[in-house]
Design a protein around this motif. Structure first.
Motif, mmCIF file in Angstrom:
data_model
loop_
_atom_site.group_PDB
_atom_site.id
_atom_site.type_symbol
_atom_site.label_atom_id
_atom_site.label_comp_id
_atom_site.label_asym_id
_atom_site.label_seq_id
_atom_site.Cartn_x
_atom_site.Cartn_y
_atom_site.Cartn_z
ATOM 1 N N ASP A 1 2.274 -2.011 -18.938
ATOM 2 C CA ASP A 1 2.130 -1.732 -20.368
ATOM 3 C C ASP A 1 1.847 -3.004 -21.155
ATOM 4 O O ASP A 1 1.280 -2.951 -22.243
ATOM 5 N N ARG A 2 2.245 -4.136 -20.576
ATOM 6 C CA ARG A 2 2.033 -5.405 -21.270
ATOM 7 C C ARG A 2 0.848 -6.175 -20.688
ATOM 8 O O ARG A 2 0.068 -6.789 -21.414
ATOM 9 N N ASP A 3 0.741 -6.165 -19.365
ATOM 10 C CA ASP A 3 -0.291 -6.951 -18.694
ATOM 11 C C ASP A 3 -0.954 -6.142 -17.583
ATOM 12 O O ASP A 3 -0.260 -5.486 -16.795
ATOM 13 N N PRO A 4 -2.281 -6.193 -17.478
ATOM 14 C CA PRO A 4 -2.956 -5.570 -16.328
ATOM 15 C C PRO A 4 -2.532 -6.290 -15.045
ATOM 16 O O PRO A 4 -2.255 -7.493 -15.058
ATOM 17 N N VAL A 5 -2.499 -5.560 -13.946
ATOM 18 C CA VAL A 5 -2.095 -6.137 -12.662
ATOM 19 C C VAL A 5 -3.184 -5.889 -11.634
ATOM 20 O O VAL A 5 -3.675 -4.772 -11.480
ATOM 21 N N LEU A 6 -3.558 -6.938 -10.928
ATOM 22 C CA LEU A 6 -4.578 -6.891 -9.887
ATOM 23 C C LEU A 6 -3.916 -7.287 -8.574
ATOM 24 O O LEU A 6 -3.354 -8.377 -8.458
ATOM 25 N N VAL A 7 -3.941 -6.390 -7.590
ATOM 26 C CA VAL A 7 -3.229 -6.610 -6.328
ATOM 27 C C VAL A 7 -4.215 -6.721 -5.179
ATOM 28 O O VAL A 7 -5.119 -5.882 -5.044
ATOM 29 N N GLU A 8 -4.039 -7.746 -4.356
ATOM 30 C CA GLU A 8 -4.886 -7.870 -3.177
ATOM 31 C C GLU A 8 -4.591 -6.737 -2.203
ATOM 32 O O GLU A 8 -3.428 -6.414 -1.936
ATOM 33 N N SER A 9 -5.601 -6.137 -1.673
ATOM 34 C CA SER A 9 -5.430 -5.038 -0.736
ATOM 35 C C SER A 9 -4.584 -5.481 0.453
ATOM 36 O O SER A 9 -4.838 -6.523 1.062
ATOM 37 N N GLY A 10 -3.568 -4.693 0.753
ATOM 38 C CA GLY A 10 -2.678 -5.009 1.871
ATOM 39 C C GLY A 10 -1.577 -5.982 1.543
ATOM 40 O O GLY A 10 -0.788 -6.343 2.428
ATOM 41 N N ALA A 11 -1.473 -6.407 0.288
ATOM 42 C CA ALA A 11 -0.466 -7.412 -0.073
ATOM 43 C C ALA A 11 0.951 -6.962 0.250
ATOM 44 O O ALA A 11 1.800 -7.754 0.634
ATOM 45 N N GLY A 12 1.220 -5.664 0.075
ATOM 46 C CA GLY A 12 2.574 -5.174 0.287
ATOM 47 C C GLY A 12 2.786 -4.437 1.586
ATOM 48 O O GLY A 12 3.869 -3.885 1.820
ATOM 49 N N SER A 13 1.789 -4.456 2.459
ATOM 50 C CA SER A 13 1.858 -3.607 3.657
ATOM 51 C C SER A 13 2.991 -3.988 4.600
ATOM 52 O O SER A 13 3.615 -3.118 5.209
ATOM 53 N N HIS A 14 3.294 -5.279 4.719
ATOM 54 C CA HIS A 14 4.364 -5.703 5.627
ATOM 55 C C HIS A 14 5.748 -5.350 5.083
ATOM 56 O O HIS A 14 6.735 -5.365 5.826
ATOM 57 N N ALA A 15 5.816 -5.058 3.788
ATOM 58 C CA ALA A 15 7.082 -4.623 3.185
ATOM 59 C C ALA A 15 7.086 -3.112 2.954
ATOM 60 O O ALA A 15 7.939 -2.580 2.261
ATOM 61 N N TRP A 16 6.075 -2.433 3.534
ATOM 62 C CA TRP A 16 5.946 -0.971 3.454
ATOM 63 C C TRP A 16 5.644 -0.477 2.050
ATOM 64 O O TRP A 16 6.014 0.614 1.675
ATOM 65 N N PHE A 17 4.930 -1.308 1.276
ATOM 66 C CA PHE A 17 4.409 -0.884 -0.020
ATOM 67 C C PHE A 17 2.883 -0.789 0.129
ATOM 68 O O PHE A 17 2.204 -1.818 0.248
ATOM 69 N N GLY A 18 2.349 0.426 0.157
ATOM 70 C CA GLY A 18 0.932 0.615 0.404
ATOM 71 C C GLY A 18 0.076 0.491 -0.845
ATOM 72 O O GLY A 18 0.573 0.556 -1.981
ATOM 73 N N ASP A 19 -1.224 0.316 -0.644
ATOM 74 C CA ASP A 19 -2.156 0.213 -1.770
ATOM 75 C C ASP A 19 -2.080 1.443 -2.675
ATOM 76 O O ASP A 19 -2.195 1.324 -3.902
ATOM 77 N N ASP A 20 -1.904 2.616 -2.089
ATOM 78 C CA ASP A 20 -1.826 3.833 -2.896
ATOM 79 C C ASP A 20 -0.639 3.805 -3.838
ATOM 80 O O ASP A 20 -0.723 4.317 -4.964
ATOM 81 N N GLN A 21 0.459 3.215 -3.405
ATOM 82 C CA GLN A 21 1.627 3.107 -4.278
ATOM 83 C C GLN A 21 1.337 2.185 -5.459
ATOM 84 O O GLN A 21 1.773 2.438 -6.581
ATOM 85 N N TYR A 22 0.617 1.105 -5.206
ATOM 86 C CA TYR A 22 0.254 0.200 -6.295
ATOM 87 C C TYR A 22 -0.718 0.878 -7.265
ATOM 88 O O TYR A 22 -0.598 0.707 -8.483
ATOM 89 N N ARG A 23 -1.670 1.622 -6.718
ATOM 90 C CA ARG A 23 -2.601 2.342 -7.598
ATOM 91 C C ARG A 23 -1.850 3.346 -8.470
ATOM 92 O O ARG A 23 -2.111 3.460 -9.673
ATOM 93 N N ALA A 24 -0.914 4.068 -7.871
ATOM 94 C CA ALA A 24 -0.129 5.058 -8.625
ATOM 95 C C ALA A 24 0.709 4.391 -9.707
ATOM 96 O O ALA A 24 1.011 5.008 -10.735
ATOM 97 N N ALA A 25 1.067 3.126 -9.477
ATOM 98 C CA ALA A 25 1.857 2.388 -10.463
ATOM 99 C C ALA A 25 0.990 1.797 -11.572
ATOM 100 O O ALA A 25 1.515 1.248 -12.551
ATOM 101 N N GLY A 26 -0.332 1.898 -11.420
ATOM 102 C CA GLY A 26 -1.223 1.425 -12.473
ATOM 103 C C GLY A 26 -1.965 0.144 -12.160
ATOM 104 O O GLY A 26 -2.665 -0.394 -13.023
ATOM 105 N N ALA A 27 -1.827 -0.378 -10.931
ATOM 106 C CA ALA A 27 -2.509 -1.613 -10.563
ATOM 107 C C ALA A 27 -3.929 -1.330 -10.096
ATOM 108 O O ALA A 27 -4.253 -0.219 -9.657
ATOM 109 N N THR A 28 -4.772 -2.353 -10.181
ATOM 110 C CA THR A 28 -6.105 -2.312 -9.602
ATOM 111 C C THR A 28 -6.053 -3.045 -8.265
ATOM 112 O O THR A 28 -5.454 -4.121 -8.167
ATOM 113 N N ILE A 29 -6.665 -2.461 -7.236
ATOM 114 C CA ILE A 29 -6.677 -3.077 -5.907
ATOM 115 C C ILE A 29 -8.011 -3.772 -5.695
ATOM 116 O O ILE A 29 -9.082 -3.217 -5.993
#
Length: 373
Positions: A29-57
């Motif tokens: 709501d304050r700042d756009p977020v851009l996430v590198e694809s696969g950034a959270g995969s080793h912690a079991w946070f998938g790209d789809d979860q980031y997209r659903a949270a409002g981030a751009t992959i």
């Protein structure tokens, strides 16, 4: 409004990610977020979860190109891709790697390092990544020790007789040490703690653990860390620890001095005097050694019948819990930052390492000047 970029970690065996989808959702709501694809995969946070949270992959190049602020756990291997005017925030360890600070200053990058946060400031507590990660590491240290130990941790009454509980010693009663004490006690071990600081000794006692008394004076510095011992103090401590350590089945060491090599609490002679089957977990193990003589970070060795686990990055082995805590630390820091670093603010002045082409942190600047020929 600044675009926040999340990089995939490149350090070996690092499984954490700087921002989790939950924190992205709170930040968007304050700042756009851009996430590198696969950034959270080793912690079991998938790209789809980031997209659903409002981030751009995006890919790594897109994250570098499209972000104003980049967040990470450790410095990325390709930090030279940062451009002038960008900000990078993470556990940059400039006191152990001042050369990185020099490169970032030369590149015109504003660098903020969470490991420089003044932990004694109450308003800094939500941003305290060292504490949050030490808490995870201390918990996991007790679990790792229990797994490696060949006996039971708790007292057991069995048909074959009574099994005595493991005797566990934790050296250092900071956040990691206290969590290791608490977890080992929950597992049923008989736990003893030791620290050179008087307030820390009181905290050990408050957990219900015994306090190891070596007859040495309590020492502490103004920032709450244990100060480096003098040569005489260190010799006396080593002599007393030599005898005490060998009485325990499991020893967990957690003592560190920021920006300096960890003190050696268990020399090779002490390790050799421990019973076969004993376990030592060295949480301070890093590139410059650890609390145990011969610790090689990230390795497990059998030394004369003693299992030595040099586990300096245990938080990375619990990536979901550690990432969630770290992301909240970053969120709190981002909320406190101004568009330009306010070096009159205690927190911003403490964590800002470089800005506008200069190293602005006095301790880092002093290290670099001292290293210059």
């Amino acid at each position: 409004m600044a675009t926040v970029g999340v990089l995939r970690e490149t350090a070996e065996q690092e499984r954490r990610v700087a921002l989790t989808p939950d924190v992205v959702r709170r930040l968007r709501d304050r700042d756009p977020v851009l996430v590198e694809s696969g950034a959270g995969s080793h912690a079991w946070f998938g790209d789809d979860q980031y997209r659903a949270a409002g981030a751009t992959i995006g890919d790594r190049e897109q994250v570098y190109a499209g972000s104003d602020v980049l967040v990470c756990v450790h410095p990325p291997c390709d930090v030279d891709r940062l451009r002038p005017g960008q900000t990078v925030i993470g556990l940059l360890a400039p006191l152990t790697d001042p050369g990185l600070a020099g490169r970032l200053a030369a590149a015109g990058v504003t660098a903020l390092s969470l490991d420089l946060l003044p932990r004694t400031l109450s308003r800094a507590q939500p941003m305290d990544a060292l504490t949050s990660q030490a808490n995870v590491a201390g918990y996991k240290a007790a679990i790792v020790a229990a797994e490696a130990y060949g006996g039971y941790f708790p007292l057991l009454m069995t048909a074959a007789g009574t099994v005595r509980p493991a005797q566990v010693l934790v050296l250092g009663a900071g956040v990691a040490g206290l969590q290791a004490i608490a977890t080992a006690r929950r597992l049923g071990a008989v736990v003893t703690g030791y620290d050179v600081r008087e307030p820390a000794r009181a905290e050990i006692a408050s957990t219900g653990a015994a306090v190891l008394d070596l007859g040495d004076p309590a020492v502490a510095s103004a920032d709450g860390y244990a100060r480096a011992l003098t040569a005489e103090e260190s010799t006396a401590q080593q002599q007393a620890l030599q005898e005490a350590v060998t009485r325990f089945d499991v020893v967990i060491t957690t003592a560190q001095v920021p920006g300096r090599r960890p003190p050696v609490l268990i020399p090779a002679t002490t390790l050799a005097g421990m019973r076969p089957g004993s376990v030592v977990v060295d949480l301070a193990a890093g590139p410059h050694g650890g609390n145990v003589d011969g610790s090689v970070a990230g390795t497990t060795a059998l030394v004369g019948g003693v299992t030595l686990i040099a586990a300096g990055n245990l938080a990375a082995t619990m990536p979901q819990a550690a990432s969630s805590a770290y992301a909240k630390n970053l969120l709190a820091l981002l909320a406190a930052l101004t568009p330009e670093p306010d070096l009159k603010d205690e927190i911003q002045a403490a964590v800002t390492v470089t800005h506008a082409g200069h190293i602005v942190h006095p301790a880092v600047r002093e290290l670099l000047e001292g290293a210059a020929p």
